[in-house]
Design a protein around this motif. Sequence first.
Motif, PDB file in Angstrom:
ATOM      1  N   ILE A   3      -7.406  -9.722   8.530  1.00 33.52           N
ATOM      2  CA  ILE A   3      -6.870  -8.585   7.778  1.00 33.52           C
ATOM      3  C   ILE A   3      -8.003  -7.733   7.220  1.00 33.52           C
ATOM      4  O   ILE A   3      -7.938  -6.502   7.254  1.00 33.52           O
ATOM      5  CB  ILE A   3      -5.906  -9.066   6.681  1.00 33.52           C
ATOM      6  CG1 ILE A   3      -4.626  -9.587   7.348  1.00 33.52           C
ATOM      7  CG2 ILE A   3      -5.586  -7.952   5.693  1.00 33.52           C
ATOM      8  CD1 ILE A   3      -3.620 -10.207   6.426  1.00 33.52           C
ATOM      9  N   ASP A   4      -9.065  -8.356   6.731  1.00 31.01           N
ATOM     10  CA  ASP A   4     -10.215  -7.587   6.230  1.00 31.01           C
ATOM     11  C   ASP A   4     -10.816  -6.721   7.335  1.00 31.01           C
ATOM     12  O   ASP A   4     -11.175  -5.570   7.103  1.00 31.01           O
ATOM     13  CB  ASP A   4     -11.285  -8.525   5.664  1.00 31.01           C
ATOM     14  CG  ASP A   4     -10.865  -9.157   4.349  1.00 31.01           C
ATOM     15  OD1 ASP A   4      -9.990  -8.579   3.659  1.00 31.01           O
ATOM     16  OD2 ASP A   4     -11.398 -10.226   4.013  1.00 31.01           O
ATOM     17  N   LYS A   7      -8.602  -3.740   7.973  1.00 28.52           N
ATOM     18  CA  LYS A   7      -8.748  -2.731   6.907  1.00 28.52           C
ATOM     19  C   LYS A   7     -10.018  -1.906   7.110  1.00 28.52           C
ATOM     20  O   LYS A   7     -10.016  -0.699   6.901  1.00 28.52           O
ATOM     21  CB  LYS A   7      -8.803  -3.417   5.551  1.00 28.52           C
ATOM     22  CG  LYS A   7      -7.465  -3.933   5.103  1.00 28.52           C
ATOM     23  CD  LYS A   7      -7.614  -4.396   3.740  1.00 28.52           C
ATOM     24  CE  LYS A   7      -7.102  -5.331   2.977  1.00 28.52           C
ATOM     25  NZ  LYS A   7      -7.308  -5.784   1.749  1.00 28.52           N
ATOM     26  N   LYS A  13      -2.596  -0.119   8.871  1.00 27.22           N
ATOM     27  CA  LYS A  13      -2.006  -0.112   7.530  1.00 27.22           C
ATOM     28  C   LYS A  13      -0.861  -1.118   7.418  1.00 27.22           C
ATOM     29  O   LYS A  13      -0.457  -1.487   6.333  1.00 27.22           O
ATOM     30  CB  LYS A  13      -1.458   1.279   7.195  1.00 27.22           C
ATOM     31  CG  LYS A  13      -2.487   2.381   7.264  1.00 27.22           C
ATOM     32  CD  LYS A  13      -3.420   2.346   6.086  1.00 27.22           C
ATOM     33  CE  LYS A  13      -4.342   3.552   6.089  1.00 27.22           C
ATOM     34  NZ  LYS A  13      -5.709   3.255   6.242  1.00 27.22           N
ATOM     35  N   ARG A  14      -0.325  -1.531   8.574  1.00 22.07           N
ATOM     36  CA  ARG A  14       0.831  -2.421   8.584  1.00 22.07           C
ATOM     37  C   ARG A  14       0.644  -3.512   9.641  1.00 22.07           C
ATOM     38  O   ARG A  14      -0.181  -3.386  10.534  1.00 22.07           O
ATOM     39  CB  ARG A  14       2.100  -1.619   8.843  1.00 22.07           C
ATOM     40  CG  ARG A  14       2.283  -0.521   7.776  1.00 22.07           C
ATOM     41  CD  ARG A  14       3.584   0.205   7.865  1.00 22.07           C
ATOM     42  NE  ARG A  14       4.756  -0.599   7.541  1.00 22.07           N
ATOM     43  CZ  ARG A  14       5.129  -0.939   6.303  1.00 22.07           C
ATOM     44  NH1 ARG A  14       4.405  -0.591   5.259  1.00 22.07           N
ATOM     45  NH2 ARG A  14       6.235  -1.648   6.111  1.00 22.07           N
ATOM     46  N   ILE A  43      -0.113  -4.098   5.107  1.00 23.11           N
ATOM     47  CA  ILE A  43      -1.189  -5.019   5.485  1.00 23.11           C
ATOM     48  C   ILE A  43      -1.541  -6.026   4.381  1.00 23.11           C
ATOM     49  O   ILE A  43      -1.881  -7.170   4.672  1.00 23.11           O
ATOM     50  CB  ILE A  43      -2.436  -4.243   5.972  1.00 23.11           C
ATOM     51  CG1 ILE A  43      -3.385  -5.167   6.723  1.00 23.11           C
ATOM     52  CG2 ILE A  43      -3.111  -3.533   4.825  1.00 23.11           C
ATOM     53  CD1 ILE A  43      -4.447  -4.455   7.501  1.00 23.11           C
ATOM     54  N   ASP A  44      -1.428  -5.644   3.120  1.00 25.09           N
ATOM     55  CA  ASP A  44      -1.776  -6.552   2.026  1.00 25.09           C
ATOM     56  C   ASP A  44      -0.591  -7.352   1.483  1.00 25.09           C
ATOM     57  O   ASP A  44      -0.773  -8.226   0.642  1.00 25.09           O
ATOM     58  CB  ASP A  44      -2.422  -5.773   0.874  1.00 25.09           C
ATOM     59  CG  ASP A  44      -3.847  -5.367   1.197  1.00 25.09           C
ATOM     60  OD1 ASP A  44      -4.565  -6.151   1.841  1.00 25.09           O
ATOM     61  OD2 ASP A  44      -4.256  -4.259   0.804  1.00 25.09           O
ATOM     62  N   ASP A  45       0.613  -7.056   1.935  1.00 27.14           N
ATOM     63  CA  ASP A  45       1.797  -7.758   1.424  1.00 27.14           C
ATOM     64  C   ASP A  45       2.000  -9.086   2.151  1.00 27.14           C
ATOM     65  O   ASP A  45       1.795  -9.166   3.360  1.00 27.14           O
ATOM     66  CB  ASP A  45       3.050  -6.910   1.615  1.00 27.14           C
ATOM     67  CG  ASP A  45       3.105  -5.725   0.671  1.00 27.14           C
ATOM     68  OD1 ASP A  45       2.271  -5.653  -0.249  1.00 27.14           O
ATOM     69  OD2 ASP A  45       3.986  -4.875   0.860  1.00 27.14           O
ATOM     70  N   SER A  69       0.796 -14.783   4.701  1.00 30.08           N
ATOM     71  CA  SER A  69       0.442 -13.507   5.315  1.00 30.08           C
ATOM     72  C   SER A  69       0.588 -13.531   6.827  1.00 30.08           C
ATOM     73  O   SER A  69       0.555 -12.510   7.477  1.00 30.08           O
ATOM     74  CB  SER A  69      -0.992 -13.133   4.958  1.00 30.08           C
ATOM     75  OG  SER A  69      -1.085 -12.846   3.589  1.00 30.08           O
TER      76      SER A  69
END
Length: 85
Positions: A3-4, A7, A13-14, A43-45, A69
């Motif tokens: 995920i990092d 980003k 974003k998703r 992406i962060d949820d 996640s």
Amino acid sequence: GQIDTWKQTGLVKRKRFLKAPGACQYCEAVDKMFGAKGESIAIDDPMIRKGQKIVGTDGDTMTVGLDSSGTVHPNCRCDIIAELD
């Protein structure tokens, strides 16, 4: 780390759930919510939140112990996939 990296590209974003072949009933249920035909997730949820109950496709229920996640349960073979902007 995955995920990092997404980003850092600025293109993601998703995310979506990616079901493994032969997935269990709980992963089948999550796939219906967040897979290719479901809705994407920021992406962060977390995909599944701690304490959330998942009703499997066979009707059994599972209560999730930790925010997730990507995978749904221990030893899960499923994953997440980036949804490009």
